[in-house]
Structures are given as C-alpha cells and as structure tokens.
Design an enzyme around this catalytic site. Structure first.
Site, PDB file in Angstrom:
ATOM      1  N   HIS A  99       0.922  -1.136  -0.074  1.00  0.00           N
ATOM      2  CA  HIS A  99      -0.241   0.037   0.133  1.00  0.00           C
ATOM      3  C   HIS A  99       0.807   1.242   0.032  1.00  0.00           C
ATOM      4  CE1 HIS A  99      -2.850   2.991   1.956  1.00  0.00           C
ATOM      5  NE2 HIS A  99      -3.532   2.544   0.882  1.00  0.00           N
ATOM      6  N   SER A 107      -9.533 -14.151  -1.107  1.00  0.00           N
ATOM      7  CA  SER A 107      -9.738 -12.794  -1.167  1.00  0.00           C
ATOM      8  C   SER A 107     -10.998 -12.136  -1.735  1.00  0.00           C
ATOM      9  CB  SER A 107      -8.646 -11.952  -2.043  1.00  0.00           C
ATOM     10  OG  SER A 107      -8.912 -10.785  -2.009  1.00  0.00           O
TER      11      SER A 107
HETATM   12  C1  LIG Z   1      -2.994  -3.258   2.337  1.00  0.00           C
HETATM   13  C2  LIG Z   1      -3.498  -1.955   2.727  1.00  0.00           C
HETATM   14  N1  LIG Z   1      -2.670  -1.259   3.731  1.00  0.00           N
HETATM   15  C3  LIG Z   1      -3.065  -0.332   4.340  1.00  0.00           C
HETATM   16  C4  LIG Z   1      -4.310   0.515   3.949  1.00  0.00           C
HETATM   17  C5  LIG Z   1      -4.452   1.715   4.579  1.00  0.00           C
HETATM   18  O1  LIG Z   1      -5.542   1.623   5.519  1.00  0.00           O
HETATM   19  P1  LIG Z   1      -6.336   2.773   5.989  1.00  0.00           P
HETATM   20  O2  LIG Z   1      -7.037   3.241   4.980  1.00  0.00           O
HETATM   21  O3  LIG Z   1      -7.130   2.175   7.132  1.00  0.00           O
HETATM   22  O4  LIG Z   1      -5.293   3.776   6.766  1.00  0.00           O
HETATM   23  C6  LIG Z   1      -5.008  -0.025   2.884  1.00  0.00           C
HETATM   24  C7  LIG Z   1      -6.180   0.738   2.429  1.00  0.00           C
HETATM   25  O5  LIG Z   1      -6.880   0.235   1.709  1.00  0.00           O
HETATM   26  C8  LIG Z   1      -4.579  -1.190   2.476  1.00  0.00           C
HETATM   27  O6  LIG Z   1      -5.371  -1.850   1.223  1.00  0.00           O
END
Ligand SMILES: Cc1ncc(COP(=O)(O)O)c(C=O)c1O
Length: 531
Positions: A128, A329
């Site tokens: 992400h 998923s």
């Molecule tokens: C794999 C992953 N990590 C982190 C995040 C970030 O999460 P948040 O939006 O709750 O901060 C996301 C959001 O979609 C995600 O898909």
C-alpha cells in the site's frame, strides 16, 4: 441548542438545505460503492448518546489515566478479540485502536526502527502507498522488492536482495491482502529465507488492513499471523467490520513495545501510542460490532462475500473482462472499463486493471447494474432501427441548456447519457445530430451546473457551446464543418422515451455502435407509448 452564555447553536435555512442536499448525495453515492474495501452496513444508533461527551482515549489503553472520559475498558476487550483472531499467545502482545491501517503500519515500522535503527525495510511493489510514506516519515532505509503477476512479493527477488545485505538487520513489511489484487505475501517463505541466510536480526511486520478480518474466517488460510512468527500487525476496523469513522487495530509483541514506553506526567500514564488524543468512540463501535455480529457472524459474512465475488467474476467474464480473485480474497480484479463506469462505481484503477470488492453491502443487483453499464459503453451488435418507436417530437425550453460537439469515435451520445444518468441528472429535452464525421448534442437538463461539472470531469468532449436553443441543421452543419467534420443529413428519426434519469442511456445502449446518417430527435414523455 444553547450554551450557558446564550449563544444559539442553530443553522441558517441555507445551511440546513446544504446539509440536506449533501445527505442526498451521500445516500446516492453509497448505492454505487463497489470499489473500496469499506463495509457500508452497520448500525451504531444505540451508541448515539455517547456523541454528547468529549470522550478521548489518550494514553495507553491498559493503564489508568487522569482523563476519565475514556473507553479504555472496551478498547482492551476489542484488543483481546483481535489477539485471539491473530493467534497471539495469551499475554504476549500489546496494542491499541488506531485511526486506521496506515497508523498501524506506522506504529509497527516505528517499533522496528527503535529496535533496529540501522535496519533496511523490504516491501513489495504491490504494498500500500502508506508504506512508502511511513518509511519517509521514519527516515528508514528501504528496498522495494518485485511483485509477481498475482500481486504477491517475489521471494526470489527478496532472497537475492537479502543475501546482498546480510550484514544489515532485515525489516520485512509483508502485505496480507494487497490493495489492488488481494494477494497475501508468503510469510512462511519469508521466514524460511531468514533461516537459510542465517539472518539473526530481523523483524516482520504484517500489513493486514483488509486480510486481517478475512483470513480468520475462511478454511485453510495461508500463514499470516503471530502463529507464523510475525512481530506486529495492522488491521483496519472500518473495512470488513464497518464504521462511520475510520479506525484500526495494531498489535505487537510486548517485548518490543517495552523499549519505547515513556511516562508522561500531564496525562498520568505511559505514552505508548503514536497519537496523543485518540478516538474513544471507535473502540465502542468495534466492541459493539464484535458483540452483536460476533466472531460467528463473521464466519457467515466472509464466505458470503466470497460467493458474491464469484458471482461478479461469472458476470464480468460473460463480457470477457478477464475477472479473477485469489481463493482467500473478496477482491475481484478485471480489465479496466471506460472512465464513465469507473467514476460511477468508484472503482480504483491501476494501469489496465480495476477491481470490485465484494464487501458485505454489495448485492447482486449492483453487480448486474455495473455489468449493464459496462455493456452500455462497449460495442454492441447492430440492431435494427425499426425497433425504436417512432413518434412526434416536442423540442423546447429556453434555459438550462447545453450543447456539445464531439467526434464520431466518441460514442458521444452514449457517454453523455450514461454519465448524466449515473449522476441522477434528468435530460428533459434533447436533440442529437450524428453524421459520419461527428455529432452535436443539444439538451436541457434539470441541473445544468452539475451536468456541466460531470461532463467536464468524465468526458473528453471536443467543444461545448453555450447556446440556449437547439441548433438548426444549417448551424449544426456549419459547426461540424468548422471542427472538420462532415456535413449532416436532413433526415430525422423521432423517438419517445420515459421521462426519467437513465432512459436515454438505455436507448443509447441499443444504438451505441451505429453510425446514423440522420438526426435523432427524442421526446421525453410520461410513458413509453406512442401518442
Ligand atoms: C494493504 C493496505 N494497507 C493499508 C491500507 C491503509 O489503510 P487505512 O485506509 O485504514 O489507513 C490499505 C487501504 O486500503 C490497504 O489496502
């Protein structure tokens, strides 16, 4: 409402109306919410009474504090449930409720840096975007590892990169459900590489934003949690559980956390969390959801989401959209459709791909409508013009008019009608002149400002004319000639449609791929019959 100094807390009529209008927009958009992993179904109304207090969970949830308006007790109960779900040995982990997955990742990598300030962080191309940002905030050295086509970390690339940097502590940030493709990095494989390379100093953080609330509820999940040897994990609360306020959970081995705890006299407790003031309502929401739906409820909900994902895959592949998902998923990856569709359904895109996420609020009717929208913008087999009812035309109106000119390749009529339908804008009068070289649309809509905004945002339209009456054929011919298009024929087709948003889009589905050698006049009436 009135405060003790007699200030009136009331809104003006304009402001009230603005809020009402905004509420309507939110309601409309929530019906078109297929692309992001946030569950839209929850009801926390029994908790509304807590909104009247300045609840704040500042400080460590496990310790007493001077700030008594907190929900620490509920927070600890939620953490206990997540400790079970992540198979943390009893008493071995500490955690807190965050503002979301990003803060959890920040916390996990912060701990890693405190333990191994000279370490290098390894994370995949499909991680992400928050990881990149967190690494910059923390000033950590990092190396991005290649991803495989399915979105998971390429362990051959990881092994080779770690081998080159064997003398430096390794901090691996694995993703448990990548954002775009839902892939789970191979935690057992990563541990095996640590062992093979005899890397003694290593740290493994798991970014399980969405996957952390899916894998506990399916049969035979891949290794992903404390039982697989991770050091910390971040899970979002507003994703699979659902919450009107973003939130999440972070858990880490207690032995690591003890290294960074600092006592703060002002709040009378340990400052173990990243934020100072912390949301006290979200722990209540999560507690409420976990006590009403319960772990058993999620054991039913999650497999049903996977079934809905399979339904979407079958429908999308009926249109040859190359749809697929990982077995664990609910993210359905498929070929990116036109911008009108991705905008309408809020589908996140990456290159040639997009995805639909089968969250608990997604129903078959929405999937079917998405399919219909994709079809409306794809080339359709030729259908006979005689199927369209022919009737008299009524054109008119003096305001709220828009005129558009586009090229023949634009499918201008289809794009315009679909974009406006998706925004709930009604086309009241409409004239289209379409020839081999281009097309002109003249229309009257119920919300001109919004229509122009939508059209400008979503469509690449050659020109927009502000004339407040329909063009004559001569004028249309002149404009098309100006913009290098061919002349327009004088013949006409008259069509009567039901007067509702989407009616024109439906018509255009049938004629989308025809080059009509004549003008089309459409009359919107109360019913579909020919007068
Ligand atoms: C794999 C992953 N990590 C982190 C995040 C970030 O999460 P948040 O939006 O709750 O901060 C996301 C959001 O979609 C995600 O898909």
């Amino acid at each position: 409402m009135r405060c003790q100094w007699l200030c009136e807390y009331s809104l003006s009529t304009d402001d009230e109306e603005r809020l009402e209008q905004f509420f309507g927009e939110i309601q409309r958009e929530s019906n078109l919410f297929l692309g992001y992993p946030c569950n839209g179904i929850f009801d926390y109304s029994p908790l509304l009474k807590f909104l009247q207090y300045p609840i704040n969970n500042v400080g460590d949830p496990y310790l007493p504090s001077n700030y008594h308006l907190n929900t620490h007790a509920f927070e600890c109960e939620v953490l206990e449930i997540f400790q079970d779900l992540t198979q943390a040995p009893p008493g071995s982990t500490w955690g807190y409720i965050t503002n979301g997955g990003t803060e959890g990742n920040h916390y996990g990598l912060f701990l890693a840096r405190e333990l191994m300030p000279d370490g290098i962080v390894y994370y995949s191309q499909d991680a992400h975007y928050s990881i990149d940002k967190v690494l910059r905030c923390l000033g950590l050295h990092s190396i991005m590892i290649r991803s495989q086509a399915d979105g998971s970390m390429d362990l051959e690339d990881l092994r080779e990169t770690l081998r080159i940097h064997r003398d430096v502590p390794a901090i691996v940030c694995a993703t448990i459900g990548t954002t775009m493709k839902g892939a789970v990095d191979d935690i057992a494989g990563i541990q095996a590489i640590f062992r093979d390379l005899a890397l003694k100093r290593h740290y493994l953080h798991a970014d399980a934003a969405l996957g952390g609330m899916i894998l506990p509820f399916i049969d035979h999940p891949p290794p992903w949690n404390f039982a697989a040897g991770i050091d910390s994990i971040a899970i979002s609360g507003h994703k699979m559980i659902g919450s009107p306020i973003p939130c999440g959970v972070v858990l880490a081995k207690k032995t690591h956390v003890d290294r960074i705890a600092q006592s703060v006299e002002y709040i009378g407790t340990l400052d173990t969390t990243l934020s100072g003031s912390r949301n006290g309502l979200t722990p209540l929401f999560l507690w409420y959801a976990l006590h009403t739906i319960g772990v058993d409820g999620f054991k039913r909900i999650v497999p049903n989401c996977l079934h809905m994902a399979d339904y979407a895959i079958a429908q999308l592949n009926g249109l040859e959209r190359n749809a697929w998902r990982h077995p664990y998923s609910n993210i359905v990856v498929f070929d990116r459709p036109s911008p009108v569709v991705t905008q309408r359904w809020q589908l996140a895109c990456n290159g040639t791909l997009t995805h639909l996420i089968a969250m608990p609020h997604v129903v078959k009717e929405q999937v079917d409508q998405l399919i219909a929208d994709i079809q409306a913008l794809e080339p359709q087999p030729e259908s006979s013009i005689s199927e369209i009812p022919v009737c008299e035309t009524v054109l008119g109106g003096t305001n709220e008019e828009i005129t558009l000119v586009g090229s023949a390749e634009d499918h201008l009529l289809t794009q315009v009608s679909t974009a406006l339908a998706s925004a709930g804008i009604s086309i009241e009068d409409f004239t289209a002149v379409k020839a081999a070289g281009g097309s002109i649309i003249h229309m009257r809509v119920n919300d001109r400002e919004r229509a122009l905004q939508i059209l400008n945002e979503h469509l690449d339209i050659g020109r927009c004319y502000g004339q407040s009456r329909p063009f004559s054929n001569e004028e249309a011919t002149q404009i098309l000639t100006q913009v290098n298009y061919h002349t327009v024929s004088q013949d006409a087709l008259l069509v009567k449609l039901v007067d509702k948003p989407g009616a024109l889009a439906e018509l255009m589905k049938n004629v989308a791929n025809m080059t009509l050698p004549f003008a089309v006049y459409v009359w919107f009436g109360a019913d579909q019959g020919v007068p």
